[in-house]
Motif scaffolding. Structure first.
Motif, PDB file in Angstrom:
ATOM      1  N   GLY A  24       7.747 -10.560   1.046  1.00  0.00           N
ATOM      2  CA  GLY A  24       6.795  -9.897   0.174  1.00  0.00           C
ATOM      3  C   GLY A  24       7.164  -8.482  -0.195  1.00  0.00           C
ATOM      4  O   GLY A  24       8.305  -8.070  -0.101  1.00  0.00           O
ATOM      5  N   GLY A  25       6.170  -7.741  -0.605  1.00  0.00           N
ATOM      6  CA  GLY A  25       6.331  -6.390  -1.136  1.00  0.00           C
ATOM      7  C   GLY A  25       5.130  -6.089  -2.001  1.00  0.00           C
ATOM      8  O   GLY A  25       3.999  -6.328  -1.604  1.00  0.00           O
ATOM      9  N   ASP A  26       5.369  -5.617  -3.189  1.00  0.00           N
ATOM     10  CA  ASP A  26       4.302  -5.291  -4.141  1.00  0.00           C
ATOM     11  C   ASP A  26       4.359  -6.313  -5.273  1.00  0.00           C
ATOM     12  O   ASP A  26       5.245  -6.273  -6.117  1.00  0.00           O
ATOM     13  N   TYR A  27       3.405  -7.229  -5.298  1.00  0.00           N
ATOM     14  CA  TYR A  27       3.488  -8.304  -6.281  1.00  0.00           C
ATOM     15  C   TYR A  27       3.323  -7.793  -7.708  1.00  0.00           C
ATOM     16  O   TYR A  27       3.809  -8.401  -8.661  1.00  0.00           O
ATOM     17  N   PRO A  56       8.444 -22.241   3.859  1.00  0.00           N
ATOM     18  CA  PRO A  56       7.471 -21.744   4.823  1.00  0.00           C
ATOM     19  C   PRO A  56       7.575 -20.246   5.091  1.00  0.00           C
ATOM     20  O   PRO A  56       6.645 -19.648   5.608  1.00  0.00           O
ATOM     21  N   ASN A  57       8.687 -19.626   4.724  1.00  0.00           N
ATOM     22  CA  ASN A  57       8.837 -18.177   4.909  1.00  0.00           C
ATOM     23  C   ASN A  57       8.666 -17.405   3.610  1.00  0.00           C
ATOM     24  O   ASN A  57       9.123 -16.273   3.488  1.00  0.00           O
ATOM     25  N   THR A  58       8.013 -18.018   2.637  1.00  0.00           N
ATOM     26  CA  THR A  58       7.642 -17.340   1.394  1.00  0.00           C
ATOM     27  C   THR A  58       6.239 -16.774   1.616  1.00  0.00           C
ATOM     28  O   THR A  58       5.267 -17.528   1.660  1.00  0.00           O
ATOM     29  N   PHE A  59       6.145 -15.461   1.795  1.00  0.00           N
ATOM     30  CA  PHE A  59       4.870 -14.847   2.197  1.00  0.00           C
ATOM     31  C   PHE A  59       4.451 -13.708   1.281  1.00  0.00           C
ATOM     32  O   PHE A  59       5.260 -13.150   0.543  1.00  0.00           O
ATOM     33  N   SER A  60       3.188 -13.378   1.382  1.00  0.00           N
ATOM     34  CA  SER A  60       2.595 -12.184   0.797  1.00  0.00           C
ATOM     35  C   SER A  60       2.892 -12.116  -0.699  1.00  0.00           C
ATOM     36  O   SER A  60       2.548 -13.028  -1.430  1.00  0.00           O
ATOM     37  N   VAL A  92      -2.986  -5.421   4.037  1.00  0.00           N
ATOM     38  CA  VAL A  92      -3.191  -5.158   5.462  1.00  0.00           C
ATOM     39  C   VAL A  92      -3.279  -3.654   5.744  1.00  0.00           C
ATOM     40  O   VAL A  92      -2.474  -2.876   5.250  1.00  0.00           O
ATOM     41  N   HIS A  93      -4.274  -3.292   6.515  1.00  0.00           N
ATOM     42  CA  HIS A  93      -4.431  -1.938   7.058  1.00  0.00           C
ATOM     43  C   HIS A  93      -4.372  -2.056   8.569  1.00  0.00           C
ATOM     44  O   HIS A  93      -4.519  -3.137   9.127  1.00  0.00           O
ATOM     45  N   GLU A  94      -4.168  -0.948   9.221  1.00  0.00           N
ATOM     46  CA  GLU A  94      -4.183  -0.990  10.688  1.00  0.00           C
ATOM     47  C   GLU A  94      -4.752   0.298  11.252  1.00  0.00           C
ATOM     48  O   GLU A  94      -4.779   1.335  10.599  1.00  0.00           O
ATOM     49  N   THR A  95      -5.237   0.159  12.481  1.00  0.00           N
ATOM     50  CA  THR A  95      -5.767   1.301  13.216  1.00  0.00           C
ATOM     51  C   THR A  95      -5.458   1.086  14.691  1.00  0.00           C
ATOM     52  O   THR A  95      -5.231  -0.035  15.126  1.00  0.00           O
ATOM     53  N   LYS A  96      -5.443   2.149  15.424  1.00  0.00           N
ATOM     54  CA  LYS A  96      -5.192   2.051  16.862  1.00  0.00           C
ATOM     55  C   LYS A  96      -6.534   2.195  17.578  1.00  0.00           C
ATOM     56  O   LYS A  96      -7.283   3.147  17.335  1.00  0.00           O
ATOM     57  N   LEU A  97      -6.836   1.247  18.447  1.00  0.00           N
ATOM     58  CA  LEU A  97      -8.085   1.291  19.192  1.00  0.00           C
ATOM     59  C   LEU A  97      -8.014   2.429  20.225  1.00  0.00           C
ATOM     60  O   LEU A  97      -6.989   2.611  20.887  1.00  0.00           O
ATOM     61  N   PRO A  98      -9.094   3.198  20.353  1.00  0.00           N
ATOM     62  CA  PRO A  98      -9.037   4.420  21.158  1.00  0.00           C
ATOM     63  C   PRO A  98      -8.855   4.205  22.664  1.00  0.00           C
ATOM     64  O   PRO A  98      -8.177   5.000  23.313  1.00  0.00           O
ATOM     65  N   ASN A  99      -9.426   3.164  23.230  1.00  0.00           N
ATOM     66  CA  ASN A  99      -9.335   2.990  24.679  1.00  0.00           C
ATOM     67  C   ASN A  99      -8.123   2.159  25.100  1.00  0.00           C
ATOM     68  O   ASN A  99      -7.384   2.535  26.002  1.00  0.00           O
ATOM     69  N   SER A 100      -7.906   1.035  24.438  1.00  0.00           N
ATOM     70  CA  SER A 100      -6.795   0.155  24.826  1.00  0.00           C
ATOM     71  C   SER A 100      -5.475   0.585  24.186  1.00  0.00           C
ATOM     72  O   SER A 100      -4.413   0.205  24.647  1.00  0.00           O
ATOM     73  N   HIS A 101      -5.572   1.335  23.104  1.00  0.00           N
ATOM     74  CA  HIS A 101      -4.421   1.761  22.308  1.00  0.00           C
ATOM     75  C   HIS A 101      -3.704   0.582  21.643  1.00  0.00           C
ATOM     76  O   HIS A 101      -2.570   0.697  21.227  1.00  0.00           O
ATOM     77  N   TRP A 102      -4.394  -0.537  21.567  1.00  0.00           N
ATOM     78  CA  TRP A 102      -3.854  -1.679  20.850  1.00  0.00           C
ATOM     79  C   TRP A 102      -3.943  -1.396  19.353  1.00  0.00           C
ATOM     80  O   TRP A 102      -4.857  -0.701  18.883  1.00  0.00           O
ATOM     81  N   THR A 103      -3.019  -1.951  18.625  1.00  0.00           N
ATOM     82  CA  THR A 103      -3.048  -1.813  17.174  1.00  0.00           C
ATOM     83  C   THR A 103      -3.827  -2.984  16.594  1.00  0.00           C
ATOM     84  O   THR A 103      -3.548  -4.140  16.906  1.00  0.00           O
ATOM     85  N   LEU A 104      -4.805  -2.670  15.789  1.00  0.00           N
ATOM     86  CA  LEU A 104      -5.639  -3.663  15.117  1.00  0.00           C
ATOM     87  C   LEU A 104      -5.215  -3.708  13.653  1.00  0.00           C
ATOM     88  O   LEU A 104      -5.186  -2.681  12.986  1.00  0.00           O
ATOM     89  N   ARG A 105      -4.868  -4.898  13.179  1.00  0.00           N
ATOM     90  CA  ARG A 105      -4.502  -5.084  11.776  1.00  0.00           C
ATOM     91  C   ARG A 105      -5.582  -5.929  11.102  1.00  0.00           C
ATOM     92  O   ARG A 105      -6.033  -6.909  11.659  1.00  0.00           O
ATOM     93  N   TYR A 106      -5.961  -5.525   9.894  1.00  0.00           N
ATOM     94  CA  TYR A 106      -7.011  -6.241   9.175  1.00  0.00           C
ATOM     95  C   TYR A 106      -6.722  -6.178   7.678  1.00  0.00           C
ATOM     96  O   TYR A 106      -6.115  -5.229   7.176  1.00  0.00           O
ATOM     97  N   SER A 107      -7.153  -7.211   6.975  1.00  0.00           N
ATOM     98  CA  SER A 107      -6.937  -7.299   5.528  1.00  0.00           C
ATOM     99  C   SER A 107      -8.192  -6.864   4.805  1.00  0.00           C
ATOM    100  O   SER A 107      -9.305  -7.164   5.239  1.00  0.00           O
ATOM    101  N   VAL A 108      -8.012  -6.166   3.692  1.00  0.00           N
ATOM    102  CA  VAL A 108      -9.157  -5.526   3.045  1.00  0.00           C
ATOM    103  C   VAL A 108      -9.490  -6.045   1.645  1.00  0.00           C
ATOM    104  O   VAL A 108     -10.514  -5.687   1.097  1.00  0.00           O
ATOM    105  N   LYS A 109      -8.622  -6.890   1.064  1.00  0.00           N
ATOM    106  CA  LYS A 109      -8.887  -7.322  -0.298  1.00  0.00           C
ATOM    107  C   LYS A 109      -8.628  -8.820  -0.438  1.00  0.00           C
ATOM    108  O   LYS A 109      -7.600  -9.318  -0.001  1.00  0.00           O
ATOM    109  N   PHE A 110      -9.572  -9.524  -1.068  1.00  0.00           N
ATOM    110  CA  PHE A 110      -9.433 -10.956  -1.294  1.00  0.00           C
ATOM    111  C   PHE A 110      -8.732 -11.188  -2.629  1.00  0.00           C
ATOM    112  O   PHE A 110      -9.112 -10.625  -3.650  1.00  0.00           O
ATOM    113  N   TYR A 111      -7.704 -12.019  -2.605  1.00  0.00           N
ATOM    114  CA  TYR A 111      -6.993 -12.404  -3.818  1.00  0.00           C
ATOM    115  C   TYR A 111      -7.146 -13.899  -4.030  1.00  0.00           C
ATOM    116  O   TYR A 111      -7.159 -14.671  -3.077  1.00  0.00           O
TER     117      TYR A 111
END
Length: 156
Positions: A24-27, A56-60, A92-111
């Motif tokens: 992928g990249g910027d469609y 199967p590896n054609t993504f995003s 996809v956006h991401e943030t780091k959780l403050p206590n566990s320091h795990w990285t949380l990734r989440y998608s923000v726009k429906f296509y």
């Protein structure tokens, strides 16, 4: 630009866009610089002359552009089913959780890239390479494209 200069000089019978290992990249960029310019090439944008290889590896963005090639051009998609749903959340956006320091990734726009029917992009010609193909260095998908005869709508 180099691709389109080469097409102008060489006048190829076929153009193959290989998206099988494209993550992928910027469609929007691909729409602007690949899909729409290829759509406007009357000698290439004909059934049997424009091929998009998928798998199967054609993504995003590559998945999105596969859908654009399917619905905006006369491309024949060849290979295996794309490994992602065309109607789904992306960007996809991401943030780091403050206590566990795990990285949380989440998608923000429906296509939505497929308007009706099944939420999948299947190739027009499904070709599943075997282990023997991989071991011997053969590419049966590309071989099928190279042997495709647009005049008879069958393989040579």
């Amino acid at each position: 630009k180099g691709l389109f200069d080469l097409i102008q000089q060489q006048h190829p019978d076929k153009l193959v866009i290989d998206l099988r290992l494209n993550g992928g990249g910027d469609y929007f960029e691909d729409l602007k610089y690949m899909v729409h310019p290829i759509r406007d090439l009357s000698d290439i944008n004909r059934k049997g002359h424009l091929f998009v290889l998928v798998g199967p590896n054609t993504f995003s963005a590559a998945m999105s552009n596969s859908a654009h090639f399917r619905f905006q051009t006369n491309a024949i998609l060849a290979g295996q089913q794309i490994g992602e749903k065309p109607n789904s959340y992306q960007e996809v956006h991401e943030t780091k959780l403050p206590n566990s320091h795990w990285t949380l990734r989440y998608s923000v726009k429906f296509y939505k890239f497929v308007e009706s029917g099944e939420n999948v992009i299947r190739p027009d010609q499904e070709i599943i390479p075997s282990w023997d193909d991989y071991r011997s260095g053969r590419d049966p998908v590309l071989e099928w494209v190279l042997n495709y005869d647009a005049r008879s709508e069958t393989r040579k």
